[in-house]
Design a protein around this motif. Structure first.
Motif, short mmCIF file in Angstrom:
data_model
loop_
_atom_site.label_atom_id
_atom_site.label_comp_id
_atom_site.label_asym_id
_atom_site.label_seq_id
_atom_site.Cartn_x
_atom_site.Cartn_y
_atom_site.Cartn_z
N LEU A 70 -5.17 3.79 14.91
CA LEU A 70 -5.54 5.19 14.67
C LEU A 70 -6.38 5.77 15.81
O LEU A 70 -6.78 6.93 15.76
CB LEU A 70 -6.31 5.31 13.35
CG LEU A 70 -5.53 4.97 12.10
CD1 LEU A 70 -6.44 4.93 10.88
CD2 LEU A 70 -4.42 5.99 11.88
N LYS A 71 -6.72 4.90 16.77
CA LYS A 71 -7.52 5.30 17.93
C LYS A 71 -8.88 5.87 17.51
O LYS A 71 -9.30 6.92 17.97
CB LYS A 71 -6.76 6.27 18.83
CG LYS A 71 -5.52 5.64 19.43
CD LYS A 71 -4.72 6.64 20.20
CE LYS A 71 -3.55 6.03 20.89
NZ LYS A 71 -2.42 5.62 20.17
N ILE A 72 -9.52 5.14 16.60
CA ILE A 72 -10.85 5.55 16.11
C ILE A 72 -11.91 4.90 16.95
O ILE A 72 -11.88 3.76 17.25
CB ILE A 72 -11.02 5.16 14.62
CG1 ILE A 72 -10.04 5.93 13.76
CG2 ILE A 72 -12.45 5.39 14.17
CD1 ILE A 72 -10.06 5.56 12.30
N LYS B 116 -8.07 0.49 13.13
CA LYS B 116 -8.85 1.41 13.95
C LYS B 116 -8.19 1.61 15.31
O LYS B 116 -8.14 2.71 15.83
CB LYS B 116 -10.28 0.89 14.15
CG LYS B 116 -11.15 1.07 12.92
CD LYS B 116 -12.55 0.54 13.19
CE LYS B 116 -13.43 0.73 11.99
NZ LYS B 116 -14.80 0.23 12.24
N LYS B 117 -7.70 0.51 15.88
CA LYS B 117 -7.03 0.60 17.18
C LYS B 117 -5.76 1.45 17.05
O LYS B 117 -5.49 2.28 17.90
CB LYS B 117 -6.69 -0.83 17.66
CG LYS B 117 -6.10 -0.88 19.05
CD LYS B 117 -5.97 -2.30 19.54
CE LYS B 117 -4.85 -3.00 18.82
NZ LYS B 117 -4.58 -4.35 19.31
N ARG C 46 -8.89 -4.47 9.73
CA ARG C 46 -9.63 -3.22 9.91
C ARG C 46 -9.67 -2.83 11.39
O ARG C 46 -9.43 -1.67 11.74
CB ARG C 46 -11.05 -3.36 9.36
CG ARG C 46 -11.86 -2.08 9.48
CD ARG C 46 -13.25 -2.22 8.90
NE ARG C 46 -13.13 -2.32 7.45
CZ ARG C 46 -13.92 -3.07 6.69
NH1 ARG C 46 -14.88 -3.78 7.23
NH2 ARG C 46 -13.77 -3.10 5.40
N SER C 47 -9.96 -3.78 12.27
CA SER C 47 -10.03 -3.44 13.70
C SER C 47 -8.64 -3.08 14.24
O SER C 47 -8.52 -2.19 15.08
CB SER C 47 -10.65 -4.57 14.50
OG SER C 47 -9.75 -5.62 14.70
N GLU D 196 -11.54 -8.06 8.39
CA GLU D 196 -12.10 -7.46 9.61
C GLU D 196 -11.03 -7.35 10.70
O GLU D 196 -10.98 -6.34 11.41
CB GLU D 196 -13.31 -8.26 10.11
CG GLU D 196 -14.55 -8.06 9.27
CD GLU D 196 -14.94 -6.60 9.14
OE1 GLU D 196 -14.96 -5.87 10.15
OE2 GLU D 196 -15.24 -6.17 8.01
#
Length: 150
Positions: A148-150, A145-146, A141-142, A138
């Motif tokens: 990739l700016k998702i 995401k950060k 994953r976060s 996790e």
């Protein structure tokens, strides 16, 4: 002639140990090393430590990955075979699945891989180990995401 890795690393270890008010014996016990090893390392009489020893000391003494990398880069020469740890720690242009990995992602990836490899040595993982792996996934994953700016 410049200082070598062991002398630089030893100086940082000694400084951080003293900042925390620890004796050589206390530090050695905490990171499962002999006091004479720690003393020789701090005095620059010991060759550069293995990555495991460097990571254990850095983790316990709160030496960041960037700090560790900064003084090691001064003398680091790429070996003919590159271990995954070295690749993740010392290379700035690491990509996975087409995505560049920043230092935080490389560090979290290494943490996850360590958990997985450690658990592979056991016949069966306990609930705590499974929870650690899930949390590490996790975190990674976060971080992705950060990035990739998702």
């Amino acid at each position: 002639m410049g200082k070598d890795i062991s002398e630089l690393f030893g100086q940082v270890v000694e400084h951080r140990r003293k900042q925390r008010g620890l004796s050589i014996h206390q530090l050695a016990r905490e990171v499962d090393l002999s006091p004479s090893y720690v003393l020789r390392l701090e005095q620059g009489e010991r060759k550069a430590p293995s990555l495991k020893v460097a990571f254990d000391l850095a983790y316990f003494l709160s030496i960041s990955l960037n700090e560790l990398k900064a003084f090691v880069n001064a003398k680091y020469e790429e070996p003919k075979q590159v271990g995954l740890e070295e690749l993740l720690l010392f290379k700035d242009n690491v990509q996975f699945c087409g995505m560049s990995l920043d230092s935080e992602m490389r560090s979290k990836t290494l943490d996850l891989l360590k958990l997985i490899v450690t658990s592979m040595n056991q016949e069966r993982m306990n609930e705590y180990e499974l929870k650690e792996i899930k949390e590490s996934v996790e975190d990674l994953r976060s971080c992705a995401k950060k990035a990739l700016k998702i």
